[in-house]
Design an enzyme around this catalytic site. Structure first.
Site, short mmCIF file in Angstrom:
data_model
loop_
_atom_site.label_atom_id
_atom_site.label_comp_id
_atom_site.label_asym_id
_atom_site.label_seq_id
_atom_site.Cartn_x
_atom_site.Cartn_y
_atom_site.Cartn_z
N PRO A 285 -4.20 -0.62 18.81
CA PRO A 285 -3.98 -0.79 17.59
C PRO A 285 -4.06 0.11 16.27
O PRO A 285 -3.49 0.07 15.33
CB PRO A 285 -4.86 -1.96 17.06
CG PRO A 285 -5.98 -2.09 18.07
CD PRO A 285 -5.38 -1.38 19.56
N TYR B 159 -9.59 4.92 7.54
CA TYR B 159 -9.80 5.19 9.11
C TYR B 159 -11.00 6.15 8.97
O TYR B 159 -10.83 7.06 8.11
CB TYR B 159 -8.63 5.84 9.55
CG TYR B 159 -7.28 4.88 9.95
CD1 TYR B 159 -6.41 4.60 8.80
CD2 TYR B 159 -7.21 4.31 11.13
CE1 TYR B 159 -5.34 3.75 9.21
CE2 TYR B 159 -6.06 3.54 11.48
CZ TYR B 159 -5.32 3.28 10.41
OH TYR B 159 -4.04 2.47 10.87
N LYS C 299 1.13 -0.61 14.98
CA LYS C 299 2.75 -0.82 15.63
C LYS C 299 2.84 -1.77 16.50
O LYS C 299 4.06 -2.18 16.64
CB LYS C 299 2.98 0.54 16.50
CG LYS C 299 2.96 1.79 15.73
CD LYS C 299 4.25 1.83 14.87
CE LYS C 299 4.10 3.04 13.83
NZ LYS C 299 3.82 2.51 12.69
N HIS D 110 0.69 -1.18 0.00
CA HIS D 110 0.05 0.04 -0.05
C HIS D 110 0.87 1.36 -0.21
O HIS D 110 1.69 1.15 0.94
CB HIS D 110 -0.96 -0.09 1.23
CG HIS D 110 -2.14 -0.97 1.14
ND1 HIS D 110 -3.11 -0.93 1.99
CD2 HIS D 110 -2.27 -1.80 0.25
CE1 HIS D 110 -4.01 -2.03 1.74
NE2 HIS D 110 -3.45 -2.59 0.72
#
Ligand code: FAD
Length: 391
Positions: A293, A201, A297, A72
């Site tokens: 989350p 998101y 990471k 991505h």
């Protein structure tokens, strides 16, 4: 039994550590409390920072990841009726790799077993002893019920947040820093092609949602819920309705729906244990720290610890130099705290606070507007998301 490094846990940390040591000619034995089938089916992280994908290549296990993983170059943030893209590659020159943690685990387990190297699955009653002495020991009962003891030079505490290694360090040697959040993630794995090529998101007035994926056929979706939420209250129809509402705020685009293969609620926590070494025990990964989350990471930080630890152990065995082992905690902590900060920041920027008021929400939307609208703002997010450079 005797080995150089006894490793507790066959998650990403333990498996990567064993592989990196193997390539340097250092022996290890892995002790894992679960079965092989269980750890290979455990659905968790899926975003690898660019350097973790490169490290996977370097240790010779990147072939399937390169074939099946999804590279991505950007991600999207949806808010206030619009969706904006952060051009990760354009801003940093780097991409991320989307490849399920369970696939990474499968590749590393298969390689180790093919090489005839030991992993003791389904080990019961695992305990560690004499970590302050020169030859620590690991005791457990193997899957056939036989008691076993391994004597080693060092122990890799790679047994996750609920493992036995961190509690083996005397309490007065530990400094713990912890934060809990007033929300959790309800995650579903769905048999349906991802609805977009990139992660989305979404900050919505009903709460946060995330569109992610694990393969061209599998979509991973998350909803912000209360930490005490009962999964029983979330039938599939309710999950889909809420996902569609939160993720499709920018027009007539719809999420692809399909059978829900797995669902679960993950609480959110930030946690750092500021001693990662005690005697001959070294903690790596979730045994030493946890992040919410949102910043993707967790697995990447585990790999970062292991890179430092494997280097330090290699120096010790090749030249007797223990400076890397002595400096292990100090070398890991700056990166850990930067990842803690980034994960906390992404979380509070995108989730709806149950205690927040109209002012808080407007500040939050202004921040997202700034981060997605200013090159300086977007670059900072991108640099952290693809993985900060190693010093
Ligand atoms: C439920 C859950 C969901 C997550 N979802 C995401 C996500 O969506 N995105 C993201 O970026 N990160 C996510 N994470 C974080 C990420 O998966 C972790 O950061 C990563 O797994 C850390 O790897 P690790 O090897 O350090 O620990 P783990 O993966 O936890 O591995 C530890 C291993 O040790 C074994 N073990 C435990 N106790 C013992 C014992 N006493 N003896 C022997 N073996 C033992 C465990 O079975 C396990 O195999 C999630 C974590 C959890 C727990």
């Amino acid at each position: 039994m005797r080995t150089q490094v006894g490793i507790i846990g066959a998650g990403p940390s333990g498996l990567l550590l064993a592989r990196m040591l193997q390539l340097q000619g250092i022996e290890s034995i892995i002790i894992e409390s679960r079965s092989r089938a269980y750890i290979e089916a455990r659905i968790r992280a899926g975003v690898m920072e660019h350097w973790v994908a490169e490290l996977t290549d370097e240790v010779g296990l990147g072939a399937r990841m390169r074939r099946e993983g999804l590279v991505h170059d950007g991600l999207e943030i949806s808010f206030a009726g619009q969706r904006r893209r952060i051009d990760l590659k354009g801003l940093t020159g780097k991409s991320i790799m989307v490849y399920g943690q369970q696939e990474f685990v499968k590749d590393f387990v298969a390689a180790r077993l093919d090489d005839g190297l030991p992993i003791h699955f389904e080990a019961a009653g695992v305990s560690i002893h004499n970590i302050e002495g020169d030859s620590p020991r690991i005791r457990f009962t193997d899957k056939d019920g036989a008691p076993r003891e391994i004597e080693c030079d060092f122990i890799g505490g790679c047994d996750g947040f609920h493992g036995i290694c961190r509690p083996a360090i005397p309490a007065d040697k530990l400094s713990i820093f912890e934060k809990t959040y007033p929300y959790a993630w309800l995650g579903v794995m769905v048999e349906a092609p991802p609805s977009s090529d990139e992660l989305i998101y979404s900050s919505h007035d009903n709460g946060f949602a995330l569109h992610s994926m694990r393969s061209p056929e599998l979509t991973r979706l998350y909803l912000q819920v209360s930490p005490d939420e009962d999964l029983e209250n979330w039938r599939d129809e309710r999950i889909w309705a809420e996902l569609q509402t939160r993720l499709t705020q920018d027009g007539d685009w719809r999420l692809n729906e399909g059978p829900v293969l797995q669902k679960g609620i993950t609480p959110m926590r930030s946690f750092v244990c500021e001693t990662m070494r005690h005697g001959r025990l070294f903690l790596a990964g979730d045994s030493a720290h946890i992040v919410p989350p949102t910043g993707a990471k967790g697995m990447n930080l585990a790999a970062a610890d292991v890179k430092v630890l494997a280097g330090a152990l290699t120096d010790f065995y090749k030249s007797g130099d223990s400076a890397g082992l002595d400096g292990y905690t100090a070398q890991c902590l700056p990166r850990i705290w930067k990842a803690e900060r980034f994960s906390w920041w992404m979380t509070q920027m995108l989730h709806l606070s149950p205690d927040g008021d109209g002012f808080d929400r407007r500040v939050q939307l202004a921040e997202i507007d700034y981060i997605t609208g200013s090159e300086a703002g977007a670059r900072s997010l991108a640099e952290n998301y693809v993985g900060l450079p190693f010093d």
